[in-house]
Design an enzyme around this catalytic site. Sequence first.
Site, PDB file in Angstrom:
ATOM      1  N   CYS A 121      -5.105   8.594   9.562  1.00  0.00           N
ATOM      2  CA  CYS A 121      -5.283   7.986  10.884  1.00  0.00           C
ATOM      3  C   CYS A 121      -4.871   8.962  11.985  1.00  0.00           C
ATOM      4  O   CYS A 121      -3.901   9.699  11.838  1.00  0.00           O
ATOM      5  CB  CYS A 121      -4.412   6.733  11.024  1.00  0.00           C
ATOM      6  SG  CYS A 121      -5.098   5.263  10.261  1.00  0.00           S
TER       7      CYS A 121
ATOM      8  N   ARG B 156      -8.585   0.141   4.479  1.00  0.00           N
ATOM      9  CA  ARG B 156      -7.607   1.071   3.907  1.00  0.00           C
ATOM     10  C   ARG B 156      -6.277   0.371   3.652  1.00  0.00           C
ATOM     11  O   ARG B 156      -5.488   0.819   2.825  1.00  0.00           O
ATOM     12  CB  ARG B 156      -7.384   2.261   4.856  1.00  0.00           C
ATOM     13  CG  ARG B 156      -8.570   3.220   4.951  1.00  0.00           C
ATOM     14  CD  ARG B 156      -8.234   4.444   5.777  1.00  0.00           C
ATOM     15  NE  ARG B 156      -6.901   4.923   5.424  1.00  0.00           N
ATOM     16  CZ  ARG B 156      -5.950   5.195   6.312  1.00  0.00           C
ATOM     17  NH1 ARG B 156      -6.173   5.038   7.600  1.00  0.00           N
ATOM     18  NH2 ARG B 156      -4.772   5.625   5.912  1.00  0.00           N
TER      19      ARG B 156
ATOM     20  N   ASP C 127       4.476   0.124  12.205  1.00  0.00           N
ATOM     21  CA  ASP C 127       3.232  -0.415  11.643  1.00  0.00           C
ATOM     22  C   ASP C 127       2.982  -1.875  12.020  1.00  0.00           C
ATOM     23  O   ASP C 127       1.950  -2.439  11.644  1.00  0.00           O
ATOM     24  CB  ASP C 127       3.232  -0.268  10.120  1.00  0.00           C
ATOM     25  CG  ASP C 127       2.794   1.122   9.668  1.00  0.00           C
ATOM     26  OD1 ASP C 127       2.374   1.917  10.525  1.00  0.00           O
ATOM     27  OD2 ASP C 127       2.878   1.415   8.464  1.00  0.00           O
TER      28      ASP C 127
ATOM     29  N   LYS D  17       0.834  -1.206   0.000  1.00  0.00           N
ATOM     30  CA  LYS D  17       0.000   0.000   0.000  1.00  0.00           C
ATOM     31  C   LYS D  17       0.867   1.254   0.000  1.00  0.00           C
ATOM     32  O   LYS D  17       0.691   2.162  -0.806  1.00  0.00           O
ATOM     33  CB  LYS D  17      -0.904  -0.002   1.239  1.00  0.00           C
ATOM     34  CG  LYS D  17      -1.613   1.327   1.489  1.00  0.00           C
ATOM     35  CD  LYS D  17      -2.460   1.284   2.744  1.00  0.00           C
ATOM     36  CE  LYS D  17      -1.768   1.830   3.957  1.00  0.00           C
ATOM     37  NZ  LYS D  17      -2.103   3.230   4.259  1.00  0.00           N
ATOM     38  N   ASN D  18       1.827   1.319   0.935  1.00  0.00           N
ATOM     39  CA  ASN D  18       2.623   2.535   1.091  1.00  0.00           C
ATOM     40  C   ASN D  18       3.546   2.780  -0.095  1.00  0.00           C
ATOM     41  O   ASN D  18       3.916   3.915  -0.367  1.00  0.00           O
ATOM     42  CB  ASN D  18       3.417   2.491   2.398  1.00  0.00           C
ATOM     43  CG  ASN D  18       2.515   2.644   3.617  1.00  0.00           C
ATOM     44  OD1 ASN D  18       1.383   3.107   3.496  1.00  0.00           O
ATOM     45  ND2 ASN D  18       2.998   2.253   4.777  1.00  0.00           N
TER      46      ASN D  18
ATOM     47  N   ARG E 150      -3.263  10.886   4.399  1.00  0.00           N
ATOM     48  CA  ARG E 150      -2.045  11.693   4.496  1.00  0.00           C
ATOM     49  C   ARG E 150      -1.162  11.603   3.252  1.00  0.00           C
ATOM     50  O   ARG E 150      -0.479  12.549   2.902  1.00  0.00           O
ATOM     51  CB  ARG E 150      -1.221  11.249   5.705  1.00  0.00           C
ATOM     52  CG  ARG E 150      -1.888  11.538   7.021  1.00  0.00           C
ATOM     53  CD  ARG E 150      -0.893  11.438   8.151  1.00  0.00           C
ATOM     54  NE  ARG E 150       0.231  12.336   7.938  1.00  0.00           N
ATOM     55  CZ  ARG E 150       0.241  13.624   8.214  1.00  0.00           C
ATOM     56  NH1 ARG E 150      -0.843  14.188   8.721  1.00  0.00           N
ATOM     57  NH2 ARG E 150       1.300  14.363   7.995  1.00  0.00           N
TER      58      ARG E 150
ATOM     59  N   ARG F   2       2.364  14.069  13.060  1.00  0.00           N
ATOM     60  CA  ARG F   2       2.872  13.841  11.708  1.00  0.00           C
ATOM     61  C   ARG F   2       2.805  15.103  10.837  1.00  0.00           C
ATOM     62  O   ARG F   2       2.163  15.123   9.790  1.00  0.00           O
ATOM     63  CB  ARG F   2       2.121  12.697  11.028  1.00  0.00           C
ATOM     64  CG  ARG F   2       2.205  11.408  11.807  1.00  0.00           C
ATOM     65  CD  ARG F   2       1.986  10.203  10.943  1.00  0.00           C
ATOM     66  NE  ARG F   2       0.600   9.966  10.665  1.00  0.00           N
ATOM     67  CZ  ARG F   2       0.140   8.939   9.968  1.00  0.00           C
ATOM     68  NH1 ARG F   2       0.959   8.053   9.484  1.00  0.00           N
ATOM     69  NH2 ARG F   2      -1.141   8.780   9.744  1.00  0.00           N
ATOM     70  N   PRO F   3       3.440  16.201  11.253  1.00  0.00           N
ATOM     71  CA  PRO F   3       3.358  17.427  10.457  1.00  0.00           C
ATOM     72  C   PRO F   3       4.077  17.273   9.120  1.00  0.00           C
ATOM     73  O   PRO F   3       4.917  16.392   8.956  1.00  0.00           O
ATOM     74  CB  PRO F   3       4.071  18.460  11.338  1.00  0.00           C
ATOM     75  CG  PRO F   3       4.997  17.659  12.190  1.00  0.00           C
ATOM     76  CD  PRO F   3       4.326  16.334  12.417  1.00  0.00           C
ATOM     77  N   VAL F   4       3.720  18.167   8.183  1.00  0.00           N
ATOM     78  CA  VAL F   4       4.324  18.085   6.854  1.00  0.00           C
ATOM     79  C   VAL F   4       5.438  19.109   6.681  1.00  0.00           C
ATOM     80  O   VAL F   4       5.875  19.371   5.561  1.00  0.00           O
ATOM     81  CB  VAL F   4       3.258  18.260   5.741  1.00  0.00           C
ATOM     82  CG1 VAL F   4       2.248  17.138   5.789  1.00  0.00           C
ATOM     83  CG2 VAL F   4       2.574  19.622   5.842  1.00  0.00           C
ATOM     84  N   ASP F   5       5.929  19.686   7.787  1.00  0.00           N
ATOM     85  CA  ASP F   5       6.932  20.745   7.665  1.00  0.00           C
ATOM     86  C   ASP F   5       8.217  20.257   6.992  1.00  0.00           C
ATOM     87  O   ASP F   5       8.880  21.022   6.291  1.00  0.00           O
ATOM     88  CB  ASP F   5       7.241  21.387   9.024  1.00  0.00           C
ATOM     89  CG  ASP F   5       7.707  20.378  10.063  1.00  0.00           C
ATOM     90  OD1 ASP F   5       7.304  19.203   9.971  1.00  0.00           O
ATOM     91  OD2 ASP F   5       8.464  20.759  10.969  1.00  0.00           O
ATOM     92  N   LEU F   6       8.568  18.972   7.184  1.00  0.00           N
ATOM     93  CA  LEU F   6       9.798  18.461   6.558  1.00  0.00           C
ATOM     94  C   LEU F   6       9.666  18.411   5.037  1.00  0.00           C
ATOM     95  O   LEU F   6      10.624  18.661   4.306  1.00  0.00           O
ATOM     96  CB  LEU F   6      10.152  17.075   7.105  1.00  0.00           C
ATOM     97  CG  LEU F   6      10.482  17.014   8.600  1.00  0.00           C
ATOM     98  CD1 LEU F   6      10.767  15.585   9.021  1.00  0.00           C
ATOM     99  CD2 LEU F   6      11.669  17.909   8.942  1.00  0.00           C
TER     100      LEU F   6
ATOM    101  N   ILE G 262       8.036   6.308  17.230  1.00  0.00           N
ATOM    102  CA  ILE G 262       7.711   6.996  15.971  1.00  0.00           C
ATOM    103  C   ILE G 262       6.479   7.892  16.118  1.00  0.00           C
ATOM    104  O   ILE G 262       6.513   9.069  15.810  1.00  0.00           O
ATOM    105  CB  ILE G 262       7.473   5.984  14.823  1.00  0.00           C
ATOM    106  CG1 ILE G 262       8.589   4.928  14.767  1.00  0.00           C
ATOM    107  CG2 ILE G 262       7.320   6.705  13.494  1.00  0.00           C
ATOM    108  CD1 ILE G 262       9.926   5.398  14.257  1.00  0.00           C
TER     109      ILE G 262
END
Length: 423
Positions: A118, A400, A308, A22-23, A94, A123-127, A330
Amino acid sequence: MDKIVVKGGGALSGQIPIAGAKNACLTLMPATLLSDEPLTLTNAPRLSDIRTMTTLLQSLGAEVTALNGGRVLALSSHGLNNHTADYDIVRKMRASILVLGPMLARDGRAIVSLPGGCAIGARPVDLHLKALEAMGADLDLRDGYVHATAKGGLKGAVVDFPVVSVGATENALMAATLARGTTVLKNAAREPEIVDLAQCLRRMGAQIEGEGTSTITIQGVDRLNGATHPVVTDRIELGTYMLAPAIAGGEVELLGGRMELVAAFAEKLDAAGVSVEQTAAGLKVTRKNGRVSAVDVRTAPFPGFPTDLQAQMMALLCTATGVSVLEETIFENRFMHAPELMRMGAKIDVHGGTATVTGVERLKGAPVMATDLRASVSLILAGLAAEGETVVNRVYHLDRGYERVEEKLGNVGAKIERVREHD
């Protein structure tokens, strides 16, 4: 709303085919945005998240056709006509943020909603954003959207990630393929899904070196072409089903499984008293004798123990002899399955990012609720070894990330069924 009913007891025997990751697939699909030629993905998993990414790409003007029962995805972005990834689609997942880098690299502009998914941590997207800024992007965050432009295109840069981020590595890797000059990604994620993405991009004509290590070097090219690429085996689905015979007893062969995808996980299973053998067709898993033994687990980025698989491993350790300590490094909210396992008689003590599990001889079936994707399958696994009936509610999370879980487990002897409830 569907629920899954599991009746415990009874060893498992047979084979379970493992789907494409999936990922990996969710990362490979946006790669179509980098080229106006067709991209074909084989070994694709049939999951609701894949349908969500399909909807997102189609909303941008890409063509996505599922062939061979959904196992093959034919993608083409020759007719892109929209550069806005809308909140109504992006909020569901995400991975939607992964359209940002490719759109910006190809057309110098993108407007992407901040994502959802989820509820297992910030889990910010700043990176992602800092990497693209280093490559010359102008970013403006307003009204919940990232407005990104790169007048004159992106340019090569050295991007040093302060922490390892799979998604940010993927976004930067895709963007860098069309940037002018050389981009070096330092402290890059090393996951098999990153390696798979790099291999696909290379098939499309990208110049990439070092994937699978913490330093990836990309020499930008003027354009990418079409390609056909097989999606790598899903190591999380693989690890999940490896736990089924470990929990329920018996012997199961996981078709398509490869040891290098799950080495750290297999090591912990071995220490707990579960045998994992590579075969010509995949991995064969059997419990060595009686109850498994307690082991301590600390999640870490690849090649460490995957976050996971933490919830599923906890389900196994609930019936181990002795006391196990699981440390989650994590995501900060990743023990939401613990209270549900406790409803089944598990003894779990959670303090911050650490869970202490004291094994009990037997779990008892109970009505439980899925809180996120991996938690939902951990409850199903626990139900395989529990006395009586376990009813797992809110299984839309499950769909999912796992295709036809009741069918795959049912085929190796599990007493499991999906019950469809009509509103």
